[in-house]
Design a protein around this motif. Structure first.
Motif, short mmCIF file in Angstrom:
data_model
loop_
_atom_site.label_atom_id
_atom_site.label_comp_id
_atom_site.label_asym_id
_atom_site.label_seq_id
_atom_site.Cartn_x
_atom_site.Cartn_y
_atom_site.Cartn_z
N MET A 1 -8.37 -13.40 -5.68
CA MET A 1 -8.25 -11.98 -5.35
C MET A 1 -6.96 -11.42 -5.93
O MET A 1 -5.89 -12.01 -5.72
N PRO A 2 -7.03 -10.30 -6.66
CA PRO A 2 -5.79 -9.72 -7.19
C PRO A 2 -4.92 -9.15 -6.07
O PRO A 2 -5.42 -8.75 -5.02
N ILE A 3 -3.65 -9.17 -6.30
CA ILE A 3 -2.70 -8.58 -5.36
C ILE A 3 -1.72 -7.72 -6.15
O ILE A 3 -1.12 -8.18 -7.13
N PHE A 4 -1.58 -6.46 -5.74
CA PHE A 4 -0.69 -5.53 -6.42
C PHE A 4 0.44 -5.10 -5.47
O PHE A 4 0.25 -5.02 -4.26
N ALA A 5 1.58 -4.82 -6.06
CA ALA A 5 2.68 -4.22 -5.31
C ALA A 5 3.08 -2.94 -6.03
O ALA A 5 3.20 -2.93 -7.26
N LEU A 6 3.24 -1.87 -5.27
CA LEU A 6 3.77 -0.64 -5.84
C LEU A 6 5.19 -0.45 -5.33
O LEU A 6 5.42 -0.37 -4.11
N VAL A 7 6.13 -0.40 -6.26
CA VAL A 7 7.53 -0.20 -5.92
C VAL A 7 7.91 1.23 -6.29
O VAL A 7 7.76 1.63 -7.46
N ASP A 8 8.37 1.98 -5.32
CA ASP A 8 8.65 3.41 -5.51
C ASP A 8 10.08 3.70 -5.07
O ASP A 8 10.48 3.34 -3.95
N CYS A 9 10.86 4.33 -5.93
CA CYS A 9 12.24 4.70 -5.59
C CYS A 9 12.23 5.90 -4.65
O CYS A 9 11.52 6.88 -4.87
N ASN A 10 13.01 5.82 -3.60
CA ASN A 10 13.06 6.88 -2.60
C ASN A 10 13.87 8.08 -3.12
O ASN A 10 15.02 7.92 -3.54
N ASN A 11 13.26 9.26 -3.06
CA ASN A 11 13.96 10.51 -3.43
C ASN A 11 14.74 10.31 -4.74
O ASN A 11 15.95 10.54 -4.80
N PHE A 12 14.05 9.86 -5.78
CA PHE A 12 14.70 9.28 -6.94
C PHE A 12 15.75 10.18 -7.58
O PHE A 12 16.90 9.78 -7.78
N TYR A 13 15.38 11.41 -7.97
CA TYR A 13 16.33 12.28 -8.65
C TYR A 13 17.57 12.52 -7.78
O TYR A 13 18.71 12.44 -8.26
N ALA A 14 17.34 12.84 -6.51
CA ALA A 14 18.47 13.10 -5.61
C ALA A 14 19.30 11.84 -5.41
O ALA A 14 20.54 11.90 -5.34
N SER A 15 18.65 10.68 -5.34
CA SER A 15 19.37 9.42 -5.15
C SER A 15 20.24 9.11 -6.37
O SER A 15 21.35 8.57 -6.23
N CYS A 16 19.74 9.42 -7.57
CA CYS A 16 20.54 9.22 -8.78
C CYS A 16 21.80 10.07 -8.76
O CYS A 16 22.87 9.63 -9.19
N GLU A 17 21.68 11.30 -8.27
CA GLU A 17 22.85 12.18 -8.21
C GLU A 17 23.87 11.67 -7.20
O GLU A 17 25.08 11.77 -7.41
N GLY A 141 4.76 -1.31 -1.39
CA GLY A 141 3.44 -1.40 -0.78
C GLY A 141 2.65 -2.51 -1.45
O GLY A 141 2.60 -2.58 -2.68
N ILE A 142 2.05 -3.41 -0.65
CA ILE A 142 1.34 -4.57 -1.19
C ILE A 142 -0.10 -4.53 -0.69
O ILE A 142 -0.36 -4.30 0.50
N ALA A 143 -1.05 -4.75 -1.61
CA ALA A 143 -2.46 -4.66 -1.26
C ALA A 143 -3.32 -5.28 -2.35
O ALA A 143 -2.84 -5.54 -3.47
N PRO A 144 -4.63 -5.50 -2.07
CA PRO A 144 -5.51 -6.11 -3.07
C PRO A 144 -6.02 -5.15 -4.15
O PRO A 144 -6.69 -5.57 -5.08
N THR A 145 -5.72 -3.85 -4.04
CA THR A 145 -6.10 -2.88 -5.07
C THR A 145 -4.93 -1.93 -5.29
O THR A 145 -4.05 -1.78 -4.42
N LYS A 146 -4.93 -1.27 -6.45
CA LYS A 146 -3.84 -0.35 -6.76
C LYS A 146 -3.86 0.87 -5.83
O LYS A 146 -2.81 1.37 -5.42
N THR A 147 -5.06 1.37 -5.49
CA THR A 147 -5.15 2.52 -4.59
C THR A 147 -4.61 2.17 -3.22
O THR A 147 -3.88 2.96 -2.61
N LEU A 148 -4.96 0.98 -2.71
CA LEU A 148 -4.44 0.55 -1.42
C LEU A 148 -2.94 0.29 -1.49
O LEU A 148 -2.22 0.52 -0.51
N ALA A 149 -2.45 -0.20 -2.63
CA ALA A 149 -1.01 -0.43 -2.78
C ALA A 149 -0.24 0.89 -2.69
O ALA A 149 0.83 0.95 -2.09
N LYS A 150 -0.81 1.95 -3.30
CA LYS A 150 -0.18 3.27 -3.19
C LYS A 150 -0.16 3.72 -1.73
O LYS A 150 0.83 4.29 -1.25
#
Length: 430
Positions: A1-17, A141-150
């Motif tokens: 079974m495939p397993i995907f993780a989606l890694v998302d930066c929090n408030n990215f533009y503002a965090s960079c500033e 987010g970790i899940a067996p599909t990309k949609t669920l990972a999102k």
């Protein structure tokens, strides 16, 4: 079974500033769009104040500043560089990474199930590594599909399902997922936009769980095969593979609003030539040729009391090309045909269409390539190499202009902390 993780930066533009200015640690920060127009990013503190996304800055400026909000112009060079660094860190956790956007990446974790029995702990290691090495916060987010990972990433951000920045759907029972999904609005599903959500609402589908339980064939008949795949992905059937190599774009566009209204054709020509240089560089980077050039211009539609005019035109080239000189010449020909005197122009843009891979280049029957520039590939290669080594616009065409008074307004621009030697932050001992 495939397993995907989606890694998302929090408030990215503002965090960079915030990253390079310790005084902004607990300060509400917003980032503005081109010409310092609208709010396009908000820190957690700004969200807590109720500042809406997309709000015109001139309308909320006084109230926001009274609340201590600090606004910045979009610093794309800084964001892109930090995004690349995040991807480099993530590459150390999986050999298969898909860069989905400037602040999101999918990781393939299928082979780690035995080595890393606790994938949530692995997600925490990812968060800690990015925080330690780059100073940025991410959710996983970790899940067996990309949609669920999102969707798992959404839960990680909202601290749902007992998550603390990491949410692993692979260890949650189906009954527990059903209860969780029944509390989440269907609009949170990846690919379900506002219009689709309204149509689903008419069918009585308002939550993620209701969409998941809907017959996929019915969804396909009513909507599309894309939404059908979304339903199947919500059920745990992987329909979307990891795209480690981004597919070539079918069209390339470059456009900007001006810092002031342009009334002279010469200034418009400079802008169009500059946008074409940017687009042509992207075209060569993906090793493609363009067969059609389109140009459009328009006045300020937000000032209906002023004379309005907008026009666009697309013309096929005599032979597909990636030569900036050829593409610019065609763009300027189009501009001269659609330009009308007596108007103040607010925006212009170009688009390259009918893109084909470079290796599919077909020679013209009349030798047009030679007539329009001699050895274009060698010249463009030198141009790109010099600009890549010494910085953008180190070499440019005279048609692009030098002073560029029409460039977009960025009065609140922060330093390019990571891409310019003279703007590297300095630490001084006292």
């Amino acid at each position: 079974m495939p397993i995907f993780a989606l890694v998302d930066c929090n408030n990215f533009y503002a965090s960079c500033e915030k990253l390079f200015d310790p005084t902004l640690k607990d300060t509400p920060v917003v980032v503005l769009s081109n010409n310092d127009g609208c709010v396009v990013a908000r820190s957690a503190e700004a969200k807590a104040l109720g500042i809406p996304m997309g709000a015109p800055w001139f309308q909320i400026r006084e109230a926001a500043e009274r609340q201590g909000v600090v606004a910045y112009s979009s610093n794309y060079a800084l964001y892109a560089d930090l995004s690349n660094r995040v991807v480099e860190v993530l590459s150390g956790f999986s050999p298969n990474v898909e860069v989905y956007s400037i602040d999101e990446s999918f990781l393939e974790l299928s082979g780690f199930a035995g080595v890393e029995p606790d994938l949530a702990a692995y997600g925490q290691r990812i968060r800690q590594r990015v925080a330690d090495w780059l100073g940025l916060a991410v959710c996983v987010g970790i899940a067996p599909t990309k949609t669920l990972a999102k969707l798992a990433n959404h839960c990680a951000k909202k601290m749902l399902a007992g998550s603390a920045g990491v949410c692993d759907f692979t260890v949650i029972s189906d009954d527990a997922l059903s209860r969780l999904f029944a509390t989440i609005d269907v609009g949170e599903v990846w690919g379900v936009g506002r219009k689709i959500a309204l149509r689903l609402d008419e069918m009585g589908i308002r939550t993620v769980e209701q969409l998941r339980r809907t017959d996929p064939d019915l969804i396909r008949r009513r909507f599309s095969v894309v939404l059908e795949r979304t339903v199947r992905e919500l059920r745990g059937l992987s329909c979307l593979a990891l795209e480690e190599i981004a597919p070539p774009k079918q069209q390339i566009m470059s456009s900007r609003s001006f810092s002031r209204l342009l009334t002279e054709r010469r200034e418009l020509e400079e802008a169009v030539a500059s946008y074409m240089a940017t687009a042509a560089e992207k075209l060569r980077r993906q090793r493609c040729l363009a067969g059609v050039v389109q140009v459009y211009i328009r006045t300020n539609i937000f000032k209906p009391d002023e004379p309005q005019y907008q026009q666009s035109m697309a013309l096929p080239l005599l032979a597909p090309s990636d030569d900036t000189r050829v593409l610019t010449a065609w763009a300027l020909r189009i501009l001269r045909r659609i330009y009308r005197d007596g108007y103040g122009y607010h925006k212009a843009g170009i688009m390259l269409l009918d893109l084909i891979p470079l290796h599919q280049r077909q020679a013209s029957l009349f030798g047009v390539e030679q007539e329009e520039g001699g050895r274009p590939q060698a010249l463009m290669q030198v141009l790109d190499e010099i600009n890549a080594r010494y910085g953008r616009r180190t070499l440019q065409f005279a048609a692009e202009g030098i002073a560029r008074p029409w460039q977009m307004r960025r009065n609140r621009l922060s330093p390019s902390y990571t891409t310019k030697w003279d703007e590297i932050p300095a630490v001084l001992a006292r």
